[in-house]
Design a protein around this motif. Structure first.
Motif, PDB file in Angstrom:
ATOM      1  N   ARG B 458       0.891  -1.463  -0.215  1.00 55.77           N
ATOM      2  CA  ARG B 458       0.026   0.081  -0.628  1.00 55.77           C
ATOM      3  C   ARG B 458       1.004   1.253  -0.073  1.00 55.77           C
ATOM      4  O   ARG B 458      -0.008   2.658  -0.102  1.00 55.77           O
ATOM      5  CB  ARG B 458      -1.036  -0.094   1.010  1.00 55.77           C
ATOM      6  CG  ARG B 458      -1.834  -1.199   1.132  1.00 55.77           C
ATOM      7  CD  ARG B 458      -2.874  -0.763   1.957  1.00 55.77           C
ATOM      8  NE  ARG B 458      -2.873  -0.073   2.303  1.00 55.77           N
ATOM      9  CZ  ARG B 458      -4.784   1.042   3.605  1.00 55.77           C
ATOM     10  NH1 ARG B 458      -5.000  -0.305   4.044  1.00 55.77           N
ATOM     11  NH2 ARG B 458      -4.935   1.782   3.069  1.00 55.77           N
ATOM     12  N   CYS B 459       2.177   1.134   1.017  1.00 61.74           N
ATOM     13  CA  CYS B 459       3.008   2.235   0.650  1.00 61.74           C
ATOM     14  C   CYS B 459       3.798   2.179  -0.426  1.00 61.74           C
ATOM     15  O   CYS B 459       4.549   2.958  -1.034  1.00 61.74           O
ATOM     16  CB  CYS B 459       4.189   2.146   1.625  1.00 61.74           C
ATOM     17  SG  CYS B 459       3.183   2.505   3.612  1.00 61.74           S
ATOM     18  N   GLY B 460       3.629   1.677  -1.504  1.00 61.26           N
ATOM     19  CA  GLY B 460       4.040   1.490  -2.611  1.00 61.26           C
ATOM     20  C   GLY B 460       5.823   1.176  -3.036  1.00 61.26           C
ATOM     21  O   GLY B 460       6.641   1.123  -3.645  1.00 61.26           O
ATOM     22  N   LEU B 461       6.145   0.384  -1.598  1.00 62.77           N
ATOM     23  CA  LEU B 461       7.386  -0.345  -0.994  1.00 62.77           C
ATOM     24  C   LEU B 461       7.994  -1.506  -1.865  1.00 62.77           C
ATOM     25  O   LEU B 461       9.217  -1.587  -2.171  1.00 62.77           O
ATOM     26  CB  LEU B 461       7.936   0.047   0.100  1.00 62.77           C
ATOM     27  CG  LEU B 461       8.058   1.280   0.640  1.00 62.77           C
ATOM     28  CD1 LEU B 461       7.513   1.298   2.385  1.00 62.77           C
ATOM     29  CD2 LEU B 461       9.013   1.454   0.287  1.00 62.77           C
ATOM     30  N   LEU B 462       7.044  -2.230  -2.175  1.00 61.34           N
ATOM     31  CA  LEU B 462       6.990  -3.771  -2.746  1.00 61.34           C
ATOM     32  C   LEU B 462       5.644  -4.097  -2.905  1.00 61.34           C
ATOM     33  O   LEU B 462       5.019  -4.438  -2.664  1.00 61.34           O
ATOM     34  CB  LEU B 462       6.919  -4.839  -1.044  1.00 61.34           C
ATOM     35  CG  LEU B 462       7.322  -5.943  -1.332  1.00 61.34           C
ATOM     36  CD1 LEU B 462       8.514  -5.995  -2.042  1.00 61.34           C
ATOM     37  CD2 LEU B 462       7.614  -6.881  -0.086  1.00 61.34           C
TER      38      LEU B 462
END
Lengths: 743, 603
Positions: B458-462
């Motif tokens: 959701r945070c765009g990290l993975l």
């Protein structure tokens, strides 16, 4: 009983043979044919209650000639009073008044008055309910206090026609109205010529000053008489105009007017008049003021222009005149003209305008516009005007529009409201919830969004979830709110239906919460914490919940499989924690569980589980390696690495080296280094084992002189390492202790 | 209980930055907050009655902020009848007082504990007034939940809900932070808007502290909901940068001295707690209280300010040179001939002694750090990070990550590598993604990994790879990777990560047109996302102009170092600027990931 929209609001009441009725403020008083009177008034409960009483004999069988009502708020007893006058058979008889008091036991009393002039035909109670004015059949006009203790005859109307209406103008003046058609019908004998002369007339008088004069003190200077096709606008002529236009007036204003007229006619008299006026500068100023004021009184624009022209004519002879009132008047007249135009339709006198000036006038104008104008027109007009003035609140206007059922107009107005917080609050006021949500999100003010959210969940419950979750900002706020409030959890169920992945996530979060709490307990206590079985059960419930939800997920196959594995794992852990009395099992992962099994010498079970749970060969090898290292079973590690055989282990040798080094087995670790094919990696491993000698020797052996150079660089500042490197470089190949081992 | 009653004195003896060299008046921020807290504690706004005794309960995340920001040092003292200071946790401390004062963030998940604490306390202690101060602002949601869900005012006789407006805390002459440890997860994971509002408010504050608040400005703020920023003339520009534009940098291991202290031991509000003894040598002042041996890390420490921004590989030699200098200065005592010399020597003595002590402290710290940085594991990790940035040898990196998982290395450090790969390549290949996910699940716990992937995604990290990555283009245009590097005598900001330059630093450089190259605009254009600019046209001749860099979502220590480097570089080029870094929090990859993971990965 119906309300203004035609809905029934109370049960019907039957009144037999009603003859006459009048409003009592919050109900109605009725005179019935059977000699009784009744009141039907709204109680606090909202029900209408009837109170009935017999009328005294004096009323007789004919309907009363007049009824009037003193409302409960204004009566001296606090109850509704009904005043009625009996119909008399002859004009020569004396009339009386009956007062009915509607308290819990209604009572009717004949006040036994002797009122000359026949039946009372019109009766009116003053607005403050202190006085009553009435007219008898013969045209006598009376005034009395409301208790009929002091009745005085004022005058006679001198016409045969009974006035169509008698009413109070404020508390200080009474008016009665004769309609034009009344004269034609009432006096058919009069010639056709006369008809033209008699028009609808309204007579206004001051009951305490019997001079018939029109000097009334009303709230405003006008009132209107409405007929079907004409709106009559009656206005008190101000003193200024009086002074100016009265015949034979010698007031300066009158002289100024004549001077102007004479001047227009190019008459020399004007010069004389002007000279006279200029000799009295104060008088001239008053004259100019009078002109200006009179202009405001006029309705006809030509006349206004004329008077203002007179004023400016006067001004040119009066250097000290302050033009402010002149300019102000011109402006006000422009406003009055504008609002008098048919599409606005507000005929307003200057006096009214001055009393209302400011907010109330705007309020009335707005009400007019909002109620009667076409939506698009009204909206743009208002927004256009408001744009130029700060501090005007669209909220109030929109509220007004909403009250008048003009919702789209209200929306349109609020669209223009620049202040997000009042915009959102106003939209909530008028129940435009979705628009409020949209605006709140646009404002990105968390407090505003929450205000809408709280309103929606409060008013709509679960049905609010759909619109709230359609936007990411409000959705995250909703979820945060619901998670923090137990009483709002039910709303989440609605959300789950469309978002199973969130449901899985929540179940997993619950699991993690249990897990963390348990792990903390585990760290605090020695051995298994007493409640461990309960924790295992709770964890199991959460996992099974998550598994169930994952099934509903669009793309949850992998998730579901692994969650099932997790529940198997929990079972397995419970068993081993019991059998092997090791609480470490209770919060271990799959690989950790397998490792623990090895440590507890249950390798066979571990192998079986690894197969079932599809643990890769590499991972398994690592698990064994770490377990064996922990058990200090060094020969087994050599076996695992396939030492002495041609079998290569599934993981690279540097894993063995690192593990052995971290357990202090430097010598054993070194044996693996030559097996690594890459020279750079080998170098690193030599250093891990602190074997500078071996490293240097390896370099020489393989002829990697560049790397040897780098090695020397690394060894700088470390005398022991330097010495080892030098030794290693110098050493003969055969002296390498392990050279032959792996060849 | 966070620190015991008898330990309370520790709170008053802190070594926060003196802020004597702040270019814009940051000290006024601290002074205002301090004054407000004093007023609060002296009772002006708390209690009017006779008994002013109070117990203070602070949310754990705020404890260090209060302790080390210098805001509460005067206020929380006996004269103000403070009977005890405790941490907000389920175990209630029953020190009797007439007033119970809470300080906490308006975080809904804390309200349950708060309510339980307040009601339990009041039941046992008796009639008590409860004051709840939300920091920095109260939110409607928090208030609503306390009122309608927990019915606080019905359950307690006297409750006041208010706010304590402490947002920006000066950490140093050029660093101010809101100290919102979880700002990244609030903004990116929970989509909470409140921090953004606080940020906006804090920007207004910055303007006010910069010069005397002009009545016009205040009026403007009060009358209009939306206002245009008008920066005071000393401030040339304010760059507001979102962490989302550069998710990669925090994931990398910082290689500056200060950065490594953060990476290895953690820094909280400008202080760090070394897990080893730093005070070596006979003449070093012993720590007064062994339980509170946190070391302040700021510009007051002159040795530290010399080495904090340097690549760690050069720290040793700087320390050595300095110690040689100190030794030489000591030696000079032998040359003392007359009174004048003696005076001169005595004058310099305290400074030398102080340096001596500081060199000792930092040599010890550096030695400890060196043990890690020289280890094969660390070197391997750094080389792998650099391979990821260069998108080189993917197979080797994957093998490395797999080994980390199999060796059961700490979860955070593994996830940092994986996220790094995902951010650089705009997601992992689906097969790799699933493979890694499965082996992570088996190794670190299935529910943990599912939840972690959910949140990180959701945070765009993975993420799973979807489209081509712009990173190669960005790396080239913004010169994120430097092949040639002189760590000891750097000419470029790349030194802080030994070759990699944080995109954020390049953005700052490019926005100011400061790189001296033509491609500044290209750099800005290559960066995805919205951009907007507000600039001050008024020019003030003479004084050195200030650029405020406001980083939303956290900045790393190494990034701050690169900005300081830029400042020095510009000064040497004859274009001096002062940079002031404002941020929601000083972060690191571990802090960032930790705030996102829904479980305690340290357990």
């Amino acid at each position: 009983f119906y309300d203004y929209r035609g809905r029934t609001i109370a049960t019907s009441q039957h009144i037999q043979n009603p003859l006459m009725c009048c409003s009592t403020g919050n109900g109605v008083a009725v005179v019935m044919a059977n000699g009784r009177a009744a009141s039907l008034e709204c109680e606090e409960s909202g029900e209408y209650r009837a109170r009935v009483c017999d009328l005294p004999r004096v009323v007789g069988s004919l309907p009363p000639s007049c009824v009037a009502c003193v409302t409960a708020q204004l009566s001296d007893t606090g109850y509704t009073h009904l005043l009625l006058t009996p119909t008399l058979s002859s004009i020569a008889d004396d009339g009386t008044v009956v007062q009915v008091t509607f308290h819990s036991k209604p009572r009717a009393v004949d006040l036994a008055k002797r009122i000359a002039g026949g039946s009372v035909v019109r009766m009116s109670v003053s607005p403050d309910a202190t006085n009553v004015a009435f007219i008898t059949e013969d045209g006598s006009v009376y005034i009395s206090d409301v208790a009929f203790k002091a009745i005085s005859l004022l005058f006679n109307t001198e016409t045969e026609a009974i006035p169509a209406q008698l009413f109070w103008c404020g508390n200080a003046a009474v008016a009665y109205l004769h309609l034009a058609q009344q004269f034609t019908t009432a006096s058919p004998s009069a010639g056709d010529d006369d008809d033209d002369d008699i028009e609808t007339t309204l007579t206004i008088f001051d009951p305490w000053n019997r001079d018939h004069c029109f000097s009334m003190e009303l709230a405003t200077d006008v009132f209107g008489v409405v007929e079907c096709d004409v709106y009559q606008f009656l206005q008190v002529v101000p003193q200024e105009a009086h002074r100016m236009f009265q015949l034979g007036s010698t007031a300066p204003s009158a002289q100024l007017l004549s001077a102007f007229d004479e001047y227009a006619l190019e008459s020399a008299t004007s010069v004389r008049l002007i000279r006279a006026l200029t000799e009295d500068p104060e008088g001239l100023m008053v004259a100019i003021d009078d002109c200006v004021t009179s202009a405001g009184f006029e309705f006809d624009s030509k006349q206004q222009q004329r008077l203002l022209r007179v004023a400016s004519f006067g001004k040119s002879f009066c250097g000290t005149y302050d033009t402010e009132s002149f300019v102000g008047m011109s402006r006000r007249l422009r406003v009055l003209h504008a609002v008098r135009k048919p599409h606005v339709g507000m005929a307003t006198s200057m006096q009214q305008f001055l009393t209302l000036e400011g907010d109330r006038f705007v309020q009335r104008l707005l009400t007019e516009v909002i109620s009667n104008w076409p939506m698009q027109f009204a909206g743009t007009a208002i927004i256009d005007k408001f744009r130029h003035y700060s501090g005007l609140s669209y909220r109030k206007v929109a509220q007004l529009a909403h009250e008048r059922k003009r919702t789209r107009l209200a929306r349109m107005l609020l669209e223009a409201e620049p202040h997000a917080s009042s915009q959102v609050e106003a939209l909530l006021d008028i129940k435009e919830v979705d628009a409020a949500l949209k605006k709140a999100i646009e404002s990105s003010d968390p407090d505003l969004i929450f205000a809408v959210l709280a309103y929606m969940t409060g008013h709509r419950g679960a049905s609010a979830v759909e619109s709230l979750s359609s936007n990411s900002v409000s959705r995250s706020m909703l979820l945060e709110y619901c998670l923090a409030c137990d009483s709002r959890r039910s709303l989440l169920a609605e959300y789950y239906r469309d978002h199973p992945e969130y449901n899985t996530h929540l179940a997993i979060l619950q699991y993690l919460d249990e897990h963390d709490r348990f792990t903390r307990q585990l760290q605090k206590s020695i051995g298994s914490p007493p409640m461990w079985r309960t924790y295992q059960e709770r964890k199991m419930t959460s996992i099974q919940g998550a598994e169930l939800h994952a099934k509903d997920e669009h793309d949850g196959v992998l998730k579901e499989r692994l969650l099932r594995l997790q529940s198997e794992l929990i079972d397995e852990q419970t068993k081993h924690a019991e059998d092997l009395n090791d609480s470490k099992f209770l919060n271990a992962s799959v690989t950790e569980t397998l490792r623990l099994l090895w440590i507890h010498n249950r390798g066979d079970r571990a192998e079986a589980l690894a197969k079932r749970w599809k643990v890769t060969e590499k991972a398994l090898c690592w698990i064994k390696l770490r377990a064996l290292a922990q058990l200090s079973d060094w020969p087994a590690i050599d076996k695992l690495a396939g030492k002495g055989t041609k079998v290569k282990p599934p993981i690279s040798y540097d894993g063995f080296v690192h593990t052995l080094v971290s357990h202090g087995r430097l010598e054993q670790a070194k044996e693996y280094i030559p097996k690594v094919s890459n020279i750079e990696e080998r170098m690193e491993l030599y250093l891990v084992c602190d074997d500078w000698f071996g490293a240097a020797m390896d370099c020489r052996k393989t002829g990697e002189l560049g790397i040897l150079e780098q090695l020397r660089e690394r060894a700088k500042g470390n005398a022991r390492a330097m010495e080892q490197v030098d030794r290693g470089t110098a050493a003969k190949m055969e002296t390498s202790p392990f050279a032959s081992l792996f060849r | 209980l966070y620190w015991k009653k008898e330990r309370r004195s520790c709170l008053y003896r802190t070594h926060m930055a003196s802020l004597s060299h702040d270019v814009i008046k940051l000290s006024s921020l601290r002074d205002t907050a301090r004054k407000e807290m004093n007023q609060l504690m002296e009772g002006n706004s708390i209690v009017t009655g006779a008994d002013r005794s109070k117990v203070i309960v602070i949310e754990p995340a705020l404890v260090d902020v209060f302790k080390y920001s210098g805001i509460t040092s005067d206020a929380f003292k006996k004269e103000n009848q403070v009977k005890g200071i405790f941490s907000l946790c389920p175990d209630v401390e029953f020190t009797p007082a007439k007033n119970l004062v809470f300080f906490l963030r308006p975080n809904p998940s804390l309200l349950r504990v708060l309510t339980a604490y307040a009601t339990t306390y009041c039941q046992k202690v008796g009639k008590t007034s409860v004051f709840i101060y939300f920091v920095p602002k109260k939110t409607m949601m928090a208030e609503h939940i306390l009122e309608t869900e927990y019915r606080l005012s019905e359950r307690l006789s006297h409750v006041t809900i208010s706010e304590f407006d402490m947002d920006l805390v000066p950490l140093d002459d050029d660093v101010i932070s809101m100290e919102l440890g979880d700002s990244f997860s609030s903004l990116y994971l929970h989509g909470d808007l409140s921090p953004l509002h606080w940020i906006a408010k804090s920007i207004i504050k910055l303007q006010q502290c910069d010069s005397d608040p002009s009545p016009r400005f205040v009026e403007k703020v009060l009358s209009q909901p939306i206002f245009v920023l008008e920066l005071t003339p000393e401030v040339e520009a304010m760059y507001v940068v979102d962490r989302g534009t550069d998710l990669l940098t925090p994931l990398l291991t910082q290689l500056t001295y200060e950065g490594l202290i953060e990476e290895l031991y953690g820094i909280a509000t400008g202080h760090f707690d070394p897990p080893f003894e730093v005070a070596a040598g006979g003449d070093v002042k012993p720590v007064a209280d062994p339980r509170d041996r946190k070391i302040p890390l700021n510009g007051n420490d002159r040795m530290f300010s010399d080495i904090r921004d340097k690549n760690f590989s050069t720290v040793g030699s700087i320390l050595y040179q300095k110690s040689v200098w100190v030794k030489q200065s000591y030696e000079r005592r032998k040359e003392v001939q007359g009174l004048k010399d003696l005076k001169e020597f005595m004058k310099g003595l305290p400074e030398m002694q102080e340096f001596h002590r500081l060199i000792g402290v930092h040599t010890n710290i550096a030695t400890q750090i060196g043990k890690t940085t020289q280890s094969a594991d660390f070197r391997k990790r750094i080389s792998m990070e650099q391979k990821i940035i260069q998108q080189d040898d993917e197979r080797e990196v994957l093998d490395y990550v797999e080994t980390l998982i199999n060796r059961h290395e700490p979860f955070l450090s593994v996830m940092r590598m994986i996220c790094m790969m995902s951010v650089v390549n705009n997601g992992l290949k689906p097969k790799v993604f699933d493979q890694l996910k499965e082996s992570l699940m088996l190794s670190y716990g299935i529910p943990q990994v599912i939840a972690a992937f959910h949140n990180l995604g959701r945070c765009g990290l993975l993420i799973r790879n979807e489209s081509r990555s712009v990173f190669p283009l960005l790396r080239k245009t913004a010169r994120l990777w430097a092949e040639e590097l002189q760590e000891a005598n750097p000419t470029d900001m790349a030194y802080a990560y030994s070759g990699y330059t944080p995109l954020l630093s390049r953005i700052v450089e490019a926005m100011g047109g400061l790189s001296g190259l033509f491609n500044d605009n290209d750099v800005l254009e290559t960066i995805p996302g919205d951009k907007a600019e507000i600039r001050n046209d008024a020019e003030v001749p003479g004084s050195t102009r200030v650029i405020i860099v406001y980083v939303i979502g956290g900045i790393t220590n190494a990034e701050i170092s690169t900005i300081r480097f830029l400042e020095n570089k510009l000064a040497s080029l004859g274009e001096p600027r002062h940079f002031v870094v404002a941020t929601t929090n000083v972060t690191s990859g571990s802090k960032m990931l930790e705030s996102i993971l829904p479980f305690d990965c340290k357990l």
